[in-house]
Design a protein around this motif. Structure first.
Motif, short mmCIF file in Angstrom:
data_model
loop_
_atom_site.label_atom_id
_atom_site.label_comp_id
_atom_site.label_asym_id
_atom_site.label_seq_id
_atom_site.Cartn_x
_atom_site.Cartn_y
_atom_site.Cartn_z
N PRO A 75 0.86 -1.18 0.00
CA PRO A 75 0.00 0.00 0.00
C PRO A 75 0.90 1.24 0.00
CG PRO A 75 0.10 -0.96 2.20
CD PRO A 75 0.95 -1.81 1.31
N VAL A 76 0.55 2.24 -0.81
CA VAL A 76 1.44 3.39 -0.92
C VAL A 76 0.64 4.66 -1.14
CG1 VAL A 76 1.79 3.04 -3.40
CG2 VAL A 76 3.51 4.29 -2.08
N TYR A 77 1.18 5.76 -0.62
CA TYR A 77 0.64 7.09 -0.87
C TYR A 77 1.83 8.05 -0.98
CZ TYR A 77 -1.56 11.61 -0.23
OH TYR A 77 -1.96 12.91 -0.42
N ASN A 78 1.91 8.75 -2.10
CA ASN A 78 2.98 9.72 -2.34
C ASN A 78 4.36 9.14 -2.04
OD1 ASN A 78 1.21 11.61 -3.29
ND2 ASN A 78 1.29 12.92 -1.49
N GLY A 79 4.66 8.03 -2.67
CA GLY A 79 5.92 7.35 -2.42
C GLY A 79 6.94 7.47 -3.53
N GLU A 80 6.83 8.49 -4.38
CA GLU A 80 7.72 8.59 -5.54
C GLU A 80 9.19 8.59 -5.16
OE1 GLU A 80 6.93 12.14 -7.82
OE2 GLU A 80 7.71 13.44 -6.26
N GLN A 81 9.52 9.08 -3.99
CA GLN A 81 10.92 9.15 -3.55
C GLN A 81 11.52 7.75 -3.36
OE1 GLN A 81 11.41 11.32 0.10
NE2 GLN A 81 13.59 10.92 0.21
N PHE A 82 10.68 6.76 -3.02
CA PHE A 82 11.17 5.43 -2.68
C PHE A 82 10.70 4.31 -3.61
CE2 PHE A 82 10.56 7.77 1.35
CZ PHE A 82 11.89 7.83 1.78
N ILE A 83 9.60 4.50 -4.33
CA ILE A 83 8.90 3.38 -4.97
C ILE A 83 9.74 2.66 -6.02
CG2 ILE A 83 7.70 4.75 -6.74
CD1 ILE A 83 6.13 1.87 -4.75
N ARG A 84 10.53 3.37 -6.79
CA ARG A 84 11.34 2.71 -7.82
C ARG A 84 12.33 1.74 -7.18
NH1 ARG A 84 11.67 3.84 -12.91
NH2 ARG A 84 10.74 5.89 -12.65
N LYS A 85 13.06 2.21 -6.18
CA LYS A 85 14.05 1.36 -5.50
C LYS A 85 13.35 0.20 -4.80
CE LYS A 85 18.15 1.50 -2.69
NZ LYS A 85 19.13 0.96 -3.60
N ARG A 86 12.16 0.46 -4.26
CA ARG A 86 11.40 -0.58 -3.56
C ARG A 86 11.02 -1.71 -4.50
NH1 ARG A 86 11.21 -3.90 -0.66
NH2 ARG A 86 9.64 -4.35 0.87
N ILE A 87 10.47 -1.37 -5.64
CA ILE A 87 10.05 -2.40 -6.60
C ILE A 87 11.27 -3.15 -7.13
CG2 ILE A 87 8.94 -2.84 -8.81
CD1 ILE A 87 7.12 -0.39 -8.19
N GLU A 88 12.33 -2.43 -7.45
CA GLU A 88 13.56 -3.09 -7.90
C GLU A 88 14.06 -4.07 -6.86
OE1 GLU A 88 16.00 0.31 -8.72
OE2 GLU A 88 15.19 0.55 -10.76
N ASN A 89 14.00 -3.68 -5.59
CA ASN A 89 14.42 -4.56 -4.50
C ASN A 89 13.58 -5.83 -4.46
OD1 ASN A 89 13.59 -4.95 -1.22
ND2 ASN A 89 15.77 -5.09 -1.74
N GLY A 98 6.42 -2.08 3.22
CA GLY A 98 6.30 -0.63 3.15
C GLY A 98 7.09 -0.07 1.99
N VAL A 99 6.70 1.08 1.53
CA VAL A 99 7.35 1.69 0.38
C VAL A 99 8.81 2.04 0.68
CG1 VAL A 99 6.66 4.07 0.88
CG2 VAL A 99 7.06 3.36 -1.49
N ASP A 100 9.14 2.26 1.94
CA ASP A 100 10.51 2.65 2.28
C ASP A 100 11.28 1.53 2.97
OD1 ASP A 100 9.00 2.78 4.58
OD2 ASP A 100 9.79 4.71 5.23
N ASP A 101 10.78 0.31 2.92
CA ASP A 101 11.49 -0.85 3.46
C ASP A 101 12.30 -1.50 2.34
OD1 ASP A 101 10.16 -0.51 5.86
OD2 ASP A 101 8.64 -2.00 5.41
N LEU A 102 13.37 -2.18 2.72
CA LEU A 102 14.12 -3.00 1.78
C LEU A 102 14.30 -4.38 2.40
CD1 LEU A 102 16.85 -0.49 0.55
CD2 LEU A 102 14.77 -1.18 -0.62
N LEU A 103 14.25 -5.41 1.56
CA LEU A 103 14.41 -6.79 2.02
C LEU A 103 15.71 -7.35 1.47
CD1 LEU A 103 10.84 -8.20 1.28
CD2 LEU A 103 11.69 -7.23 3.42
N LEU A 104 16.34 -8.21 2.25
CA LEU A 104 17.49 -8.94 1.73
C LEU A 104 17.03 -9.85 0.61
CD1 LEU A 104 19.27 -9.81 5.09
CD2 LEU A 104 19.97 -8.10 3.40
N PRO A 105 17.88 -10.15 -0.37
CA PRO A 105 17.47 -10.91 -1.55
C PRO A 105 16.86 -12.28 -1.26
CG PRO A 105 19.61 -9.92 -1.91
CD PRO A 105 19.25 -9.67 -0.48
N LYS A 106 17.20 -12.91 -0.15
CA LYS A 106 16.68 -14.24 0.16
C LYS A 106 15.52 -14.22 1.16
CE LYS A 106 20.66 -16.90 -1.10
NZ LYS A 106 21.30 -18.18 -0.91
N PHE A 107 14.97 -13.04 1.43
CA PHE A 107 13.90 -12.92 2.42
C PHE A 107 12.73 -13.86 2.12
CE2 PHE A 107 9.87 -11.10 3.80
CZ PHE A 107 10.09 -10.94 5.16
#
Length: 112
Positions: A13-27, A94-103
């Motif tokens: 779920p996201v609201y006004n997340g342009e600052q983080f969303i690209r990196k989040r989806i790539e992650n 979350g839009v500003d969370d990052l997961l390790l690749p094997k999560f």
């Protein structure tokens, strides 16, 4: 989205997340476990969040993005992605969370 039922549904779920969303989806796309669907609910953002999400959805059939017609509030948006899920397992991110690749891989292994 493809017709196969995914093992894991990821709700974003996201609201006004342009600052983080690209990196989040790539992650998320870097996960070693790839049998997932990504459900993104844009809660009527006033920035370019939805356009960025659409870019990714056009390139990857696992990504399903929905733009709400008005801001429904954060709790509603969290419930929305859960209700849209089809996977055996579900995780919110979350839009500003990052997961390790094997999560996902490690968690599915434990849950199975």
């Amino acid at each position: 989205m493809n017709n196969k039922t995914p093992k894991v549904s990821i709700g974003l779920p996201v609201y006004n997340g342009e600052q983080f969303i690209r990196k989040r989806i790539e992650n998320l796309l870097e996960q070693t476990f790839s049998d997932f669907e990504l459900i993104i609910s844009d809660n009527y953002s006033t920035d370019s969040t939805f356009e960025i999400c659409k870019e990714f959805a056009e390139k990857d059939s696992r990504i399903h993005c929905i733009r709400q017609k008005c801001n429904m509030g954060p709790v509603w948006n969290f419930n929305f992605v859960l209700n849209e899920s089809k996977g055996e397992y579900f995780v919110w991110v979350g839009v500003d969370d990052l997961l390790l690749p094997k999560f996902l891989e490690k968690n599915v292994e434990i849950l199975d």
